[in-house]
Write a protein that holds these residues in place. Structure first.
Motif, PDB file in Angstrom:
ATOM      1  N   GLY A   1      -0.039 -58.825   3.691  1.00 13.61           N
ATOM      2  CA  GLY A   1       0.462 -58.454   2.342  1.00 13.61           C
ATOM      3  C   GLY A   1       0.930 -56.981   2.640  1.00 13.61           C
ATOM      4  N   ASN A   2       0.662 -56.215   1.858  1.00 17.10           N
ATOM      5  CA  ASN A   2       1.037 -54.800   1.717  1.00 17.10           C
ATOM      6  C   ASN A   2      -0.336 -53.868   1.533  1.00 17.10           C
ATOM      7  OD1 ASN A   2       3.962 -54.666   1.878  1.00 17.10           O
ATOM      8  ND2 ASN A   2       3.886 -55.669  -0.208  1.00 17.10           N
ATOM      9  N   PRO A   3      -0.411 -52.732   2.338  1.00 14.74           N
ATOM     10  CA  PRO A   3      -1.567 -51.990   2.399  1.00 14.74           C
ATOM     11  C   PRO A   3      -1.558 -51.335   0.765  1.00 14.74           C
ATOM     12  CG  PRO A   3       0.259 -50.854   3.633  1.00 14.74           C
ATOM     13  CD  PRO A   3       0.614 -52.261   3.299  1.00 14.74           C
ATOM     14  N   ALA A   4      -2.655 -51.140   0.424  1.00 18.17           N
ATOM     15  CA  ALA A   4      -2.972 -50.293  -0.860  1.00 18.17           C
ATOM     16  C   ALA A   4      -2.694 -48.833  -0.743  1.00 18.17           C
ATOM     17  CB  ALA A   4      -4.550 -50.621  -1.211  1.00 18.17           C
ATOM     18  N   PRO A   5      -2.345 -48.296  -1.857  1.00 18.91           N
ATOM     19  CA  PRO A   5      -1.991 -46.793  -1.836  1.00 18.91           C
ATOM     20  C   PRO A   5      -3.449 -46.076  -1.063  1.00 18.91           C
ATOM     21  CG  PRO A   5      -1.515 -47.565  -3.722  1.00 18.91           C
ATOM     22  CD  PRO A   5      -2.057 -48.756  -3.301  1.00 18.91           C
ATOM     23  N   ALA A   6      -4.618 -46.252  -1.588  1.00 20.88           N
ATOM     24  CA  ALA A   6      -5.550 -45.796  -0.795  1.00 20.88           C
ATOM     25  C   ALA A   6      -5.755 -45.999   0.488  1.00 20.88           C
ATOM     26  CB  ALA A   6      -7.088 -46.204  -1.621  1.00 20.88           C
ATOM     27  N   CYS A   7      -5.075 -47.070   1.119  1.00 23.06           N
ATOM     28  CA  CYS A   7      -5.098 -47.096   2.347  1.00 23.06           C
ATOM     29  C   CYS A   7      -4.270 -46.177   3.277  1.00 23.06           C
ATOM     30  CB  CYS A   7      -4.786 -48.785   2.626  1.00 23.06           C
ATOM     31  SG  CYS A   7      -4.317 -49.036   4.587  1.00 23.06           S
ATOM     32  N   CYS A   8      -3.295 -46.388   2.738  1.00 21.92           N
ATOM     33  CA  CYS A   8      -2.116 -45.244   3.132  1.00 21.92           C
ATOM     34  C   CYS A   8      -2.555 -43.833   2.960  1.00 21.92           C
ATOM     35  CB  CYS A   8      -0.604 -45.421   2.419  1.00 21.92           C
ATOM     36  SG  CYS A   8       0.169 -47.163   2.544  1.00 21.92           S
ATOM     37  N   ASP A   9      -3.281 -43.334   2.050  1.00 24.05           N
ATOM     38  CA  ASP A   9      -3.719 -42.002   1.962  1.00 24.05           C
ATOM     39  C   ASP A   9      -4.768 -41.912   3.066  1.00 24.05           C
ATOM     40  OD1 ASP A   9      -2.466 -41.656  -0.448  1.00 24.05           O
ATOM     41  OD2 ASP A   9      -3.953 -42.022  -1.758  1.00 24.05           O
ATOM     42  N   GLY A  10      -5.326 -43.016   3.464  1.00 28.96           N
ATOM     43  CA  GLY A  10      -6.548 -43.020   4.443  1.00 28.96           C
ATOM     44  C   GLY A  10      -5.855 -42.798   6.020  1.00 28.96           C
ATOM     45  N   VAL A  11      -4.544 -43.318   6.107  1.00 25.45           N
ATOM     46  CA  VAL A  11      -3.845 -43.186   7.342  1.00 25.45           C
ATOM     47  C   VAL A  11      -3.201 -41.752   7.504  1.00 25.45           C
ATOM     48  CG1 VAL A  11      -1.769 -44.116   8.656  1.00 25.45           C
ATOM     49  CG2 VAL A  11      -3.236 -45.590   7.411  1.00 25.45           C
ATOM     50  N   LYS A  12      -2.563 -41.552   6.178  1.00 29.66           N
ATOM     51  CA  LYS A  12      -2.153 -39.914   6.368  1.00 29.66           C
ATOM     52  C   LYS A  12      -3.215 -39.057   6.594  1.00 29.66           C
ATOM     53  CE  LYS A  12       1.573 -41.225   3.104  1.00 29.66           C
ATOM     54  NZ  LYS A  12       1.751 -41.445   1.594  1.00 29.66           N
ATOM     55  N   ASN A  13      -4.597 -39.158   6.173  1.00 28.84           N
ATOM     56  CA  ASN A  13      -5.504 -38.321   6.364  1.00 28.84           C
ATOM     57  C   ASN A  13      -6.028 -38.361   7.695  1.00 28.84           C
ATOM     58  OD1 ASN A  13      -7.760 -36.407   5.587  1.00 28.84           O
ATOM     59  ND2 ASN A  13      -9.381 -38.463   5.550  1.00 28.84           N
ATOM     60  N   ILE A  14      -5.860 -39.484   8.390  1.00 35.43           N
ATOM     61  CA  ILE A  14      -6.320 -39.397   9.741  1.00 35.43           C
ATOM     62  C   ILE A  14      -5.306 -38.886  10.703  1.00 35.43           C
ATOM     63  CG2 ILE A  14      -6.406 -41.092  11.874  1.00 35.43           C
ATOM     64  CD1 ILE A  14      -7.605 -43.154  10.034  1.00 35.43           C
ATOM     65  N   LYS A  15      -3.851 -38.854  10.354  1.00 33.85           N
ATOM     66  CA  LYS A  15      -2.926 -38.283  11.108  1.00 33.85           C
ATOM     67  C   LYS A  15      -3.209 -36.722  10.885  1.00 33.85           C
ATOM     68  CE  LYS A  15       1.966 -37.116  11.600  1.00 33.85           C
ATOM     69  NZ  LYS A  15       3.117 -37.647  11.568  1.00 33.85           N
ATOM     70  N   GLY A  16      -3.450 -36.244   9.627  1.00 35.53           N
ATOM     71  CA  GLY A  16      -3.908 -34.943   9.450  1.00 35.53           C
ATOM     72  C   GLY A  16      -5.275 -34.246  10.120  1.00 35.53           C
ATOM     73  N   MET A  17      -6.092 -34.975  10.301  1.00 31.49           N
ATOM     74  CA  MET A  17      -7.203 -34.654  11.013  1.00 31.49           C
ATOM     75  C   MET A  17      -7.125 -34.563  12.726  1.00 31.49           C
ATOM     76  SD  MET A  17     -10.619 -36.602   8.982  1.00 31.49           S
ATOM     77  CE  MET A  17      -9.766 -38.174   9.267  1.00 31.49           C
ATOM     78  N   ALA A  18      -5.968 -35.547  12.963  1.00 32.16           N
ATOM     79  CA  ALA A  18      -6.033 -35.606  14.466  1.00 32.16           C
ATOM     80  C   ALA A  18      -4.993 -34.599  14.809  1.00 32.16           C
ATOM     81  CB  ALA A  18      -5.596 -36.913  14.920  1.00 32.16           C
ATOM     82  N   ALA A  19      -5.245 -33.488  15.039  1.00 32.74           N
ATOM     83  CA  ALA A  19      -4.307 -32.294  15.336  1.00 32.74           C
ATOM     84  C   ALA A  19      -4.148 -32.157  16.853  1.00 32.74           C
ATOM     85  CB  ALA A  19      -4.737 -31.152  14.721  1.00 32.74           C
ATOM     86  N   THR A  20      -5.257 -32.334  17.636  1.00 31.35           N
ATOM     87  CA  THR A  20      -5.124 -32.200  18.862  1.00 31.35           C
ATOM     88  C   THR A  20      -5.119 -33.213  19.621  1.00 31.35           C
ATOM     89  OG1 THR A  20      -7.399 -32.009  19.265  1.00 31.35           O
ATOM     90  CG2 THR A  20      -6.466 -29.908  18.671  1.00 31.35           C
TER      91      THR A  20
END
Length: 115
Positions: A45-64
């Protein structure tokens, strides 16, 4: 059972906020961020908005590079805990959330090659 799952998610989210800046990304942070994605990753199906927020959060945390490799290993471990994970849904998750990320979501990724 639902109450236990929700309690676990809350605990993992709390752990995420307790980690001090400058420390390496933890699997608790990654698990908490991806927990809302489990229904999409196992059912499609489609990911929930909270899921996409989590993906964005991981990208932001993984700086190095070290953070991205650590996150990759955490994602890989999490993916392997779900025998019914749909690999095509997992690989499409960042794009479905509009996030360009160098951390593939897969059971078989070689995280040592992540830059």
């Amino acid at each position: 059972m639902k109450g236990v799952v929700i309690s676990m998610i809350v605990v993992l989210a709390m752990i995420q906020f307790m980690v001090k800046p400058g420390q390496a990304i933890s699997c608790g942070q990654v698990d908490a961020s991806l927990a809302p994605c489990v229904p999409y990753l196992t059912g499609g199906g489609n990911p929930a908005p909270a899921c996409c927020d989590g993906v964005k959060n991981i990208k932001g945390m993984a700086a190095t590079t070290a953070d991205r490799r650590a996150a990759c290993n955490c994602v890989k471990d999490a993916a392997n805990r779900y025998s019914n994970l749909k690999d095509d849904a997992a690989q499409a998750l960042p794009a479905k959330c509009g996030v360009q990320m160098n951390i593939p979501i897969s059971k078989s990724t070689n995280c040592d090659v992540i830059n």
